[in-house]
Design an enzyme around this catalytic site. Structure first.
Site, short mmCIF file in Angstrom:
data_model
loop_
_atom_site.label_atom_id
_atom_site.label_comp_id
_atom_site.label_asym_id
_atom_site.label_seq_id
_atom_site.Cartn_x
_atom_site.Cartn_y
_atom_site.Cartn_z
N SER A 67 56.49 36.55 7.08
CA SER A 67 57.99 35.64 7.73
C SER A 67 58.34 35.07 6.11
CB SER A 67 58.01 35.39 8.56
OG SER A 67 58.16 35.65 9.80
N LYS A 70 62.31 36.91 6.20
CA LYS A 70 63.52 35.70 6.27
C LYS A 70 64.30 35.03 5.21
CE LYS A 70 61.81 35.69 11.45
NZ LYS A 70 60.89 36.32 10.65
N SER A 307 61.85 30.88 13.89
CA SER A 307 61.36 33.13 13.69
C SER A 307 61.49 34.29 14.38
CB SER A 307 59.94 32.43 12.83
OG SER A 307 59.15 33.61 11.66
N LYS A 414 60.42 27.11 5.30
CA LYS A 414 59.96 28.85 6.52
C LYS A 414 58.64 28.93 6.05
CE LYS A 414 61.18 31.65 8.72
NZ LYS A 414 59.60 31.74 9.50
#
Length: 482
Positions: A67, A70, A307, A414
């Site tokens: 992720s 992202k 997320s 993140k």
């Protein structure tokens, strides 16, 4: 032995201890038994201009980012769409209202809004109520032509597509294209478990074979074939068990959204005589009402805090729709590649096949991520970008990590996780007021994921206070982890 000799020996030992270098936090990370056999990439820099590298290992090697993908999707969307951008989803008709009847079709046109909810769908339906309509002599047509890449991303695994985190991707969404399924024990042993769906929907049916047992641990499984609307459940749940929930993706989203609109209209006393279809809005259709999304800065806040994969996939395609007139992943990657070049990031360091990070085909270097994070600090949308990141020990996907450590409330990063991949990249607000920018990517480990995350967290927490930042004492390692 004389006191003079003893004193001399003690002074020599103290001097040697003082001048000996501290054990490098990076070396501790790489030599931890949890990391044995894993591929590890690390880059930590100061936020100076130009930045100074404090730690680096395999920073120019490609890793699956999970992720952390992202971060690129978010930055690209903020750059190309703008932090105040909003999506507009219109309800249209090709007919005319005559008395209490709308003679013609209703069209719901998807514009790429990932945040459309049942409440906002209801607001669209209310527009017909205010016009006195009680029947529609036509079909409900859902237009998803804005995106040409639908359903799933390249490199997604088939065995998790029934879960809500892998929801179908179309130009339209409703409540994240998923429902929450709750399993609770029945009141008596031997009875089937109680199953509820939120929101309630007739689009999905339940094949419930979970039995309530007297004692033991809950052990039940769930499955839905990609093409069917039946959720299969089997296993057991004890009488004393608390309710358990899981998010399940919804199949055939355009028809699901259309049927949801039909049901909403029915609740309001409006009957639709036709059926639900997928098609395109004719050029002469007129707008009945529009539903506007929150601004993009709020959308990316949700995207990164929790997320949300669907949000990321729809934003990626929305960028392509605006920039290239085609809402596809391939068009989006062309836009991303040029943007990376403009930002001074080597596009060969960023090979993405989706916008969320579910794809195991994605490959990114820690260097590319850190460069992106450094560039973000110079952009007008940086506040929205940074505020969207989870905060250590406080919220989002980091709310349970870093608690009661020096990093709590000081790391904005993140997270990332897919099978045998752990990632963490972002910013560290140090105790002395300075800021560090970092990326850590771990691939191909076979230890429990929680242990790998704990090892990464220990390294990050050590950067808050332990490491001295100076232009003459940068700590850099090029050691590989075998």
């Amino acid at each position: 032995m004389s006191k003079k000799v003893l004193l001399t020996g003690f002074v020599l030992f103290a001097f040697c201890f003082a001048v000996a270098p501290q054990t490098s936090p990076l070396k501790e990370l790489l030599l931890d038994p949890v990391m044995r056999g894993a591929w590890v990439g690390v880059l930590v820099q100061t936020s100076d201009n130009p930045p100074r590298t404090l730690f680096a290992v395999n920073e120019d090697k490609r890793f699956m980012p999970a992720s952390n993908t992202k971060l690129f999707t978010t930055a690209l969307a903020l750059e190309k769409l703008g932090q105040d951008f909003t999506f507009v989803t219109p309800l249209l008709t090709d007919g005319r209202i005559e008395g209490e009847c709308l003679n013609g079709n209703l069209y719901l046109k998807g514009a790429g809004d990932p945040s459309l909810t049942r409440e906002r769908l209801r607001d669209l339906a209310k527009a017909l109520v205010t016009k006195g309509v009680k029947s529609v002599n036509g079909d409900i047509v859902v237009d998803v032509s804005a995106f040409s890449d639908n359903r799933w991303g390249a490199g997604w695994s088939w065995d998790y597509l029934h879960y809500g985190y892998a929801a179908e991707v179309w130009a339209i969404a409703l409540d994240r294209n998923s429902v929450t399924l709750q399993v609770s024990p029945a009141t008596k042993e031997g009875q089937p478990a109680q199953i509820t769906l939120v929101p309630a929907t007739d689009w999905l049916t339940i094949d419930n074979r979970i039995v309530t047992v007297k004692s033991g641990e809950p052990r039940w499984s769930i499955w839905r074939d990609h093409w069917e609307r039946v959720i299969h459940l089997w296993g057991r749940i004890p009488l004393s068990a608390s309710p358990e929930t899981v998010r399940i993706s919804v199949p055939s989203v355009p028809h699901y959204v259309g049927e949801s609109l039909r049901a909403t209209l029915k609740e309001m006393g409006i009957a639709v005589e036709g059926s639900v279809k997928v098609g395109q809005v004719p050029s002469d259709a007129s707008v009945i009402a529009e539903s506007q999304s929150p601004p993009l800065k709020e959308i990316v806040h949700w995207l990164n805090k929790v997320s949300d994969n669907l949000y990321a996939e729809m934003l990626l395609r929305a960028v392509a729709l605006k920039e290239r007139g085609q809402g596809s992943v391939s068009a989006a990657m062309q836009v991303l590649r040029q943007q990376l070049i403009d930002w001074g990031i080597d596009p060969d360091d960023v090979q993405l096949f989706d916008g969320s990070g579910l794809s195991r085909l994605n490959m990114v270097t820690p260097l590319a991520i850190v460069k992106l994070l450094q560039i973000a600090r110079t952009r007008p949308w940086f506040d929205a970008f940074k505020e969207s990141l989870p905060v250590a020990g406080k919220d989002g996907t980091l709310r349970r990590r870093f608690q009661n450590t020096p990093a709590e409330g000081r790391v904005f990063a993140k997270t990332g996780y897919i099978g045998s991949v752990v990632a963490l990249s972002g910013y560290i607000q140090r105790a002395d007021g300075s800021e560090l920018v970092f990326s850590i990517l771990v691939n191909h480990y076979n230890a429990p994921t929680r242990q790998v995350q704990a090892c990464v967290d220990k390294f990050v927490a050590s950067l808050v206070e332990r490491v001295k930042v100076s232009s003459t004492n940068s700590l850099t390692s090029s050691a590989s982890n075998n």
